[in-house]
Write a protein that holds these residues in place. Structure first.
Motif, PDB file in Angstrom:
ATOM      1  N   ILE A 229       0.915  -1.538  -0.117  1.00 48.27           N
ATOM      2  CA  ILE A 229       0.230  -0.190   0.040  1.00 48.27           C
ATOM      3  C   ILE A 229       0.957   0.975   0.273  1.00 48.27           C
ATOM      4  N   SER A 230       2.361   0.804  -0.302  1.00 48.35           N
ATOM      5  CA  SER A 230       2.580   2.070  -0.258  1.00 48.35           C
ATOM      6  C   SER A 230       2.797   3.299  -1.253  1.00 48.35           C
ATOM      7  N   LYS A 231       2.141   2.946  -1.368  1.00 49.82           N
ATOM      8  CA  LYS A 231       1.912   4.362  -3.047  1.00 49.82           C
ATOM      9  C   LYS A 231       0.575   4.479  -2.544  1.00 49.82           C
ATOM     10  N   ILE A 232      -0.784   4.294  -2.596  1.00 50.20           N
ATOM     11  CA  ILE A 232      -1.575   4.876  -1.712  1.00 50.20           C
ATOM     12  C   ILE A 232      -1.740   5.398  -0.645  1.00 50.20           C
ATOM     13  N   ASN A 233      -1.641   4.424   0.186  1.00 55.05           N
ATOM     14  CA  ASN A 233      -1.359   5.493   1.554  1.00 55.05           C
ATOM     15  C   ASN A 233       0.388   5.204   2.368  1.00 55.05           C
ATOM     16  N   PRO A 234       1.235   6.292   1.706  1.00 59.37           N
ATOM     17  CA  PRO A 234       2.515   6.068   2.153  1.00 59.37           C
ATOM     18  C   PRO A 234       2.693   6.342   3.927  1.00 59.37           C
ATOM     19  N   GLU A 460       2.707  -8.281  -7.198  1.00 62.67           N
ATOM     20  CA  GLU A 460       3.568  -7.006  -7.178  1.00 62.67           C
ATOM     21  C   GLU A 460       4.288  -6.510  -8.623  1.00 62.67           C
ATOM     22  N   TYR A 461       3.177  -7.473  -9.828  1.00 60.46           N
ATOM     23  CA  TYR A 461       3.496  -6.937 -10.732  1.00 60.46           C
ATOM     24  C   TYR A 461       2.698  -5.762 -11.564  1.00 60.46           C
ATOM     25  N   ARG A 462       1.567  -6.065 -10.526  1.00 60.05           N
ATOM     26  CA  ARG A 462       0.269  -4.624 -11.233  1.00 60.05           C
ATOM     27  C   ARG A 462       0.849  -3.244 -10.453  1.00 60.05           C
ATOM     28  N   ARG A 463       1.412  -3.687  -8.985  1.00 55.74           N
ATOM     29  CA  ARG A 463       1.729  -2.646  -7.769  1.00 55.74           C
ATOM     30  C   ARG A 463       3.071  -1.376  -8.914  1.00 55.74           C
ATOM     31  N   THR A 464       4.238  -1.800  -9.232  1.00 55.93           N
ATOM     32  CA  THR A 464       5.088  -1.424  -9.488  1.00 55.93           C
ATOM     33  C   THR A 464       5.179  -1.678 -11.194  1.00 55.93           C
ATOM     34  N   GLY A 465       3.914  -2.944 -11.722  1.00 54.66           N
ATOM     35  CA  GLY A 465       4.600  -2.606 -13.720  1.00 54.66           C
ATOM     36  C   GLY A 465       6.235  -3.828 -14.279  1.00 54.66           C
ATOM     37  N   TYR A 466       7.185  -4.269 -12.361  1.00 51.47           N
ATOM     38  CA  TYR A 466       8.051  -4.872 -12.844  1.00 51.47           C
ATOM     39  C   TYR A 466       8.117  -6.412 -12.506  1.00 51.47           C
ATOM     40  N   PRO A 467       8.489  -6.811 -13.158  1.00 50.34           N
ATOM     41  CA  PRO A 467       9.127  -7.184 -14.649  1.00 50.34           C
ATOM     42  C   PRO A 467       8.472  -6.623 -15.832  1.00 50.34           C
ATOM     43  N   LYS A 468       8.701  -6.282 -16.767  1.00 51.16           N
ATOM     44  CA  LYS A 468       8.376  -5.842 -17.871  1.00 51.16           C
ATOM     45  C   LYS A 468       7.814  -6.652 -18.768  1.00 51.16           C
ATOM     46  N   LEU A 469       6.823  -7.733 -18.519  1.00 55.25           N
ATOM     47  CA  LEU A 469       6.655  -8.108 -18.954  1.00 55.25           C
ATOM     48  C   LEU A 469       5.845  -8.443 -20.416  1.00 55.25           C
ATOM     49  N   PHE A 470       6.491  -9.674 -21.279  1.00 54.41           N
ATOM     50  CA  PHE A 470       5.699  -9.345 -22.839  1.00 54.41           C
ATOM     51  C   PHE A 470       3.834  -9.593 -22.903  1.00 54.41           C
ATOM     52  N   PRO A 471       3.161  -8.990 -23.263  1.00 52.96           N
ATOM     53  CA  PRO A 471       2.333  -8.731 -23.363  1.00 52.96           C
ATOM     54  C   PRO A 471       1.186 -10.381 -24.258  1.00 52.96           C
ATOM     55  N   ARG A 520      -8.938  -1.693 -11.470  1.00 49.87           N
ATOM     56  CA  ARG A 520      -7.217  -1.129 -10.849  1.00 49.87           C
ATOM     57  C   ARG A 520      -8.246  -1.315  -9.558  1.00 49.87           C
ATOM     58  N   LEU A 521      -6.981  -1.908  -8.566  1.00 47.62           N
ATOM     59  CA  LEU A 521      -7.625  -2.416  -7.221  1.00 47.62           C
ATOM     60  C   LEU A 521      -7.160  -1.030  -6.399  1.00 47.62           C
ATOM     61  N   TRP A 522      -7.557  -0.620  -5.615  1.00 45.57           N
ATOM     62  CA  TRP A 522      -6.906   0.265  -4.283  1.00 45.57           C
ATOM     63  C   TRP A 522      -5.932   0.925  -4.645  1.00 45.57           C
ATOM     64  N   TRP A 523      -4.900  -0.164  -4.060  1.00 47.12           N
ATOM     65  CA  TRP A 523      -3.214  -0.475  -4.417  1.00 47.12           C
ATOM     66  C   TRP A 523      -2.844   0.102  -5.656  1.00 47.12           C
ATOM     67  N   ASP A 524      -3.377  -0.324  -6.853  1.00 46.62           N
ATOM     68  CA  ASP A 524      -3.466  -0.356  -7.527  1.00 46.62           C
ATOM     69  C   ASP A 524      -3.008   0.507  -8.209  1.00 46.62           C
ATOM     70  N   VAL A 525      -2.324   2.180  -8.533  1.00 48.81           N
ATOM     71  CA  VAL A 525      -2.512   3.373  -8.345  1.00 48.81           C
ATOM     72  C   VAL A 525      -1.444   3.626  -9.685  1.00 48.81           C
ATOM     73  N   GLN A 526      -2.401   4.747 -10.776  1.00 50.39           N
ATOM     74  CA  GLN A 526      -1.971   4.657 -12.139  1.00 50.39           C
ATOM     75  C   GLN A 526      -1.143   5.758 -11.169  1.00 50.39           C
ATOM     76  N   GLY A 527       0.164   5.837 -12.498  1.00 51.20           N
ATOM     77  CA  GLY A 527       0.743   6.653 -12.623  1.00 51.20           C
ATOM     78  C   GLY A 527       2.624   6.899 -12.666  1.00 51.20           C
ATOM     79  N   GLY A 528       2.941   7.526 -11.700  1.00 46.41           N
ATOM     80  CA  GLY A 528       4.822   7.081 -11.111  1.00 46.41           C
ATOM     81  C   GLY A 528       4.902   5.532 -10.818  1.00 46.41           C
ATOM     82  N   ASN A 529       5.715   5.296 -10.637  1.00 47.03           N
ATOM     83  CA  ASN A 529       5.646   3.184 -10.304  1.00 47.03           C
ATOM     84  C   ASN A 529       6.728   4.029  -8.677  1.00 47.03           C
ATOM     85  N   PHE A 530       7.585   4.620  -8.716  1.00 39.43           N
ATOM     86  CA  PHE A 530       7.641   5.150  -7.803  1.00 39.43           C
ATOM     87  C   PHE A 530       7.036   5.935  -6.575  1.00 39.43           C
TER      88      PHE A 530
END
Length: 530
Positions: A229-234, A460-471, A520-530
């Protein structure tokens, strides 16, 4: 005779004293169940003890095997980039192509509710007041199972589970996570106060009744959820994470402390992989492991038959390709790609490793949380610990490699599926890199180390976008799921829509979007990954 009479009288007096002493205490004994005998305690513990095994074995269900296949293998294991099904089920219109099969996905919901939540409620009613440490362990198993359910659907039935016979009220995902943190805090406190109790030993399929190990696991699980939840509620994330990082007993730091379920049956993927031929290596993990010349690949997979002596994965989301008469004809070609290795498919079911915890600490340090230590030291120790888990040498040279990157993917059967690598991230730590690049390194190595636990990898892929996975090759969602963003969740299941429509309607209002796989889920925040 005189001596015998004296002995008899002495015995009678002694018996009378004992009788009257016991009589004086009968009321106390009857009124205080803590004074029941050890034999009675053992009987009582067996009364709840039988409920723990189903909880352990249904965080994900590994018998019958087909249940696990539907609960996790045909969703999270493939969405994570770890595995792919070589057979285009339902003529290619299935979960892997985002044409979701609702009958499959019911098991993600039904298995933990039937076998974990129900049992946890019974254990709570039987043990919370008199034997709180038994209650505490059930709480840890409950959170272990239900955070996974929430990370698939979003809102879930948790704090009000069983409150009504006619309807079940959902918590929003934020409410569920807040409840997870409360339950973990309570369990840690209870186990800390009863750390020497032997009462759970006979029923423990993970730590042999060692409550210190359970506390380390609980702290590690809290750290995982805090990072989530570090992106949605730091602020909340930092506060919860620091509780674990600064706890006197601490978190998991050794492979011997990792959280495994010690079963006696084969890992379900072993049957799906070997006997059924329904799962194979994913193209994304081939690109990363082969590109990095990662020696762990030999513990995870075996070389393919399609390209003899080479590891070969399959792109996700294959439709029924032109030129194939049916599913089985296509499967015959793709089943020759790399199987999973016997090494990683032991009867011990892996749910959290020490390596994962070091990567959690690395990200916590990157975010400036106290008690996390040094970012680079945790990152490198995570790799070393993962290598040690499989008794692999060469971690030092691997850690220092600043040249190797993920490789392009080539499909030897259908060349149109071939594609370029998506990332240029290297292995060696770079202190001068941006926080975003540092995060990609941490998550990429964490993703490698967590294999084959697809649920956590997908989250973790949904939360961060990593690692970069083939579509996926073929997106059959009708525009619901963005091909590049990939699938974000599973819609609420048919069994709930049929039996709890009011609850589902309320859950959708708490979801923050449509009840589909693109929301997207609550913790799956769109925008800057970090």
């Amino acid at each position: 005779m005189k001596n015998r009479n004296n002995i008899f009288l002495s015995s009678l007096v002694a018996f009378s004293l004992v009788f009257w002493a016991c009589s004086d205490n009968l009321e106390e004994i009857d009124g205080n169940p803590r004074n029941i005998t050890q034999e009675q305690l053992e009987v009582d513990f067996q009364n709840v003890g039988s409920l723990y095994k189903p909880m352990f074995e249904n965080i994900y269900q590994y018998t019958p095997v087909w249940s696990y296949q539907l609960q996790q293998n045909l969703n999270a294991d493939i969405f994570s980039g770890y595995m792919t099904n070589p057979r285009p089920f339902v003529a290619g219109a299935n979960n892997s192509t985002y044409n979701l099969v609702s009958g499959w996905n019911n098991f993600i919901w039904s298995v933990p509710y039937s076998n974990v939540m129900n049992n946890a409620r019974t254990i709570e009613n039987e043990t919370k007041e008199e034997f709180p440490e038994l209650f505490a362990v059930s709480q840890l198993l409950k959170v272990s199972a239900m955070h996974r359910v929430s990370d698939v659907f979003g809102p879930i039935v948790y704090t009000k589970f069983g409150a009504s016979a006619t309807t079940s009220e959902y918590d929003s995902q934020e409410e569920a996570y807040n409840a997870f943190f409360i339950d973990l805090e309570q369990a840690i406190m209870i186990l800390s106060e009863n750390i020497d109790s032997p009462r759970f030993t006979a029923f423990d399929l993970a730590y042999g009744g060692n409550y210190e190990s359970w506390i380390k696991y609980a702290n590690s699980l809290r750290l995982r959820l805090a990072i989530r939840i570090s992106k949605i509620n730091p602020a909340k994330a930092k506060a919860e994470g620091e509780k674990s990082l600064n706890h006197p007993i601490g978190v998991i730091e050794a492979n011997s402390e990792s959280f495994f379920i010690n079963g006696t049956l084969d890992h379900p993927i072993k049957t799906i992989n070997n006997s059924w031929g329904d799962i194979r290596m994913n193209a994304s993990i081939e690109s990363i492991l082969v590109g990095y010349e990662d020696p762990r690949i030999n513990s995870y997979f075996i070389t393919s038959e399609v390209n003899e002596g080479e590891f070969k994965g399959i792109r996700n989301g294959l439709p029924l390709l032109p030129g194939y008469a049916d599913e089985l004809a296509q499967k015959a070609d793709y089943v020759t790609f790399s199987l999973l290795s016997e090494t990683v498919l032991s009867p011990r079911v892996q749910l959290m490793t020490a390596a994962e915890v070091f990567f959690l600490k690395a990200e916590a340090a990157l975010r400036g949380w106290s008690g996390a230590g040094d970012v680079q030291a945790n990152y490198e120790q995570g790799i070393v610990t993962s290598f040690d888990q499989y008794s692999i040498s060469g971690a030092a040279s691997y850690i220092g490699n600043n040249i190797l990157t993920p490789k392009d993917y080539v499909d030897p059967v259908t060349t149109s599926n071939s594609t370029n690598a998506l990332s240029t991230i290297t292995i060696a730590w770079d202190n001068s890199a941006s926080n975003e690049e540092k995060l990609e390194r941490i998550i990429t190595q964490k993703w490698i180390a967590m294999f084959p636990e697809g649920q956590e990898a997908w989250s973790e892929y949904r939360r961060t976008g990593y690692p970069k996975l083939f579509p996926v090759v073929s997106n059959q969602s009708g525009g619901v799921v963005d091909t590049d963003l990939q699938i974000r969740r599973i819609p609420f299941v048919d069994s709930e829509l049929q039996t709890n429509p009011d609850g589902v309607s309320n859950a959708i209002s708490k979801l923050g979007g449509a009840d589909n796989a693109g929301t997207r889920l609550w913790w799956d925040v769109q925008g800057g990954n970090f």
